[in-house]
Motif scaffolding. Structure first.
Motif: not given
Length: 443
Positions: A55-62, A383-384, A391-392
């Protein structure tokens, strides 16, 4: 002698999260999971699955354009499972099948409900399901109707976006089906206020919600309840005031908003920075002072045994009480008229120390792999680790090795320090001898 997971129940927690993450990776790697033909690379599928389960929400793709409807459904299921807690779900299943709780299952569930006694676990697990379904359904209804009636989204699209964001908000997941997260709703209280209520409720933790039940209202509140509620209120208010002060005139964030919009966006960001991960403001354009405020809000996180991450509100404020007692020279540490057990001091210090060490190692490792500035990398690492998801803007620019570091930070942050703290409690023993005492110089 090697201990099996059933004999060491805390080991089931990271194992369960790992298994679900790998299953999610396999599903997201299927060609049907992506909008374009060919399927996702394994590293992309793994990163997204771990981010969802943790349940983080960081993504590398939209999320909105890269993943198909099937892929988005998989992501939703993953962060729903992660938010509830694998062990809570497994124990509830044991309740349904066996009509009772085995001792080992109760111990595992207590890891997700730390302030409760063994006899309270069955009730809290029922409450988890009722509150989760109720809050997510109510929020989904509000969002779906608003998106359809006000923003003219087709009914089917509005319902899906409403459901997705409702589940994501309550589970503090931070995933969004909009490419700009919630920036388009920066001045819309009908969207932001219900979502803020849901993410705060999920982040308080189920032991707090357990004490808010109708039958519990006239009973004395526990210290855990008081620290979590008052500590969360303090962090929400102080964070919002700091954001307002530093971003009031920043044209890249809230400088062009009306005062009411500024207050709404500051409150929402203060809440979401403590592990929800939605953003209505461009984090990459924030002032350095605001980013520093975010460091602390993210690192502290939310309440124990909830959907939030971080070192937890109780850990942070218990450490404050311990330090204050030491400064005053008090023999006992007292909070809200109750003496705090001495072993909790070691556990709190251990969790905080491990948190700092994990973030420090992650930051140094990322700095050696990427060309980004220290502040950006530190923000990403916190954040991770705290499973926030803000993220910035550098997440999708990380090399595969950097993505693996973030994956490790997310996983450790979700299950590592919490599991270690629980293992400390389970391993506490009384020795029948003591070594000679010495007093090294401190300070």
């Amino acid at each position: 002698m090697r201990l099996s997971p059933t004999r060491r129940p805390v080991l089931l927690i990271p194992l369960a999260f790992l298994v679900v993450s790998l299953i999610g990776t396999g599903l997201l790697a299927l060609p049907i999971a992506t909008a374009e033909p060919g399927g996702a690379p394994m590293i992309t599928a793994l990163f997204t699955a771990v981010s969802a389960v943790c349940v983080t929400g960081l993504i590398v793709q939209d999320t909105a354009v890269y993943w198909s409807f099937f892929g988005q459904v998989v992501i939703l299921i993953l962060f729903q499972i992660g938010g509830l807690g694998i062990m809570s779900g497994a124990t509830l299943l044991g309740l349904v099948v066996k009509k009772h709780l085995q001792l080992s299952s109760r111990l595992v569930a207590q890891q997700e409900t730390q302030s409760l006694g063994l006899g309270d676990v069955a009730g809290i697990l029922k409450l988890i399901i009722l509150v989760t379904i109720g809050v997510e359904a109510a929020l989904a209804l509000i969002l779906s109707a608003h998106l359809h009636l006000v923003y003219d989204e087709p009914l089917r699209t509005a319902i899906w976006n409403g459901v997705f964001h409702a589940v994501s908000a309550f589970n503090n997941a931070g995933f969004s089906t909009y490419s700009d997260s919630l920036m388009r709703f920066v001045t819309d209280p009908v969207v932001l206020l219900p979502m803020m209520f849901a993410l705060i409720l999920g982040g308080l933790g189920f032991p707090v919600l357990h004490e808010l039940r109708p039958g519990q209202r006239h009973k004395p509140r526990t210290v855990h309840f008081k620290i979590t509620v008052w500590g969360s209120a303090f962090l929400l208010a102080s964070g919002a005031l700091a954001i307002l002060a530093y971003e009031w005139n920043n044209p890249s964030t809230m400088g062009d908003l009306e005062p009411g919009g500024k207050l709404l966006s500051a409150l929402f960001h203060s809440a979401t920075a403590r592990t929800a991960g939605f953003n209505t403001l461009d984090v990459g354009e924030m002032e350095p002072q605001t980013l520093a405020v975010n460091y602390w809000l993210m690192f502290i996180g939310g309440g124990s045994a909830g959907t939030a991450g971080g070192i937890k509100v109780t850990t942070f404020f218990l450490l404050f009480f311990f330090i204050w007692a030491e400064i005053r020279g008090d023999t006992d540490t007292v909070a809200f008229g109750r003496r705090i057990a001495s072993p909790l001091q070691r556990q709190a210090m251990t969790v905080v120390s491990l948190g700092f060490a994990t973030v420090g190692v992650g930051t140094i490792t990322l700095l050696s792999m990427t060309p980004f500035e220290f502040g950006e990398v530190l923000f990403e690492a916190i954040s991770a680790f705290a499973t926030v998801g803000l993220t910035t803007g550098i997440t999708d620019q990380l090399p595969p090795s950097g993505q693996l570091v973030i994956i490790a930070l997310m996983f450790i942050g979700r299950v590592g320090t919490t599991t270690f703290a629980a293992s400390l409690a389970l391993r506490s023993t009384t020795k029948h001898y003591r070594y000679p005492e010495e007093r090294p110089i401190v300070g």
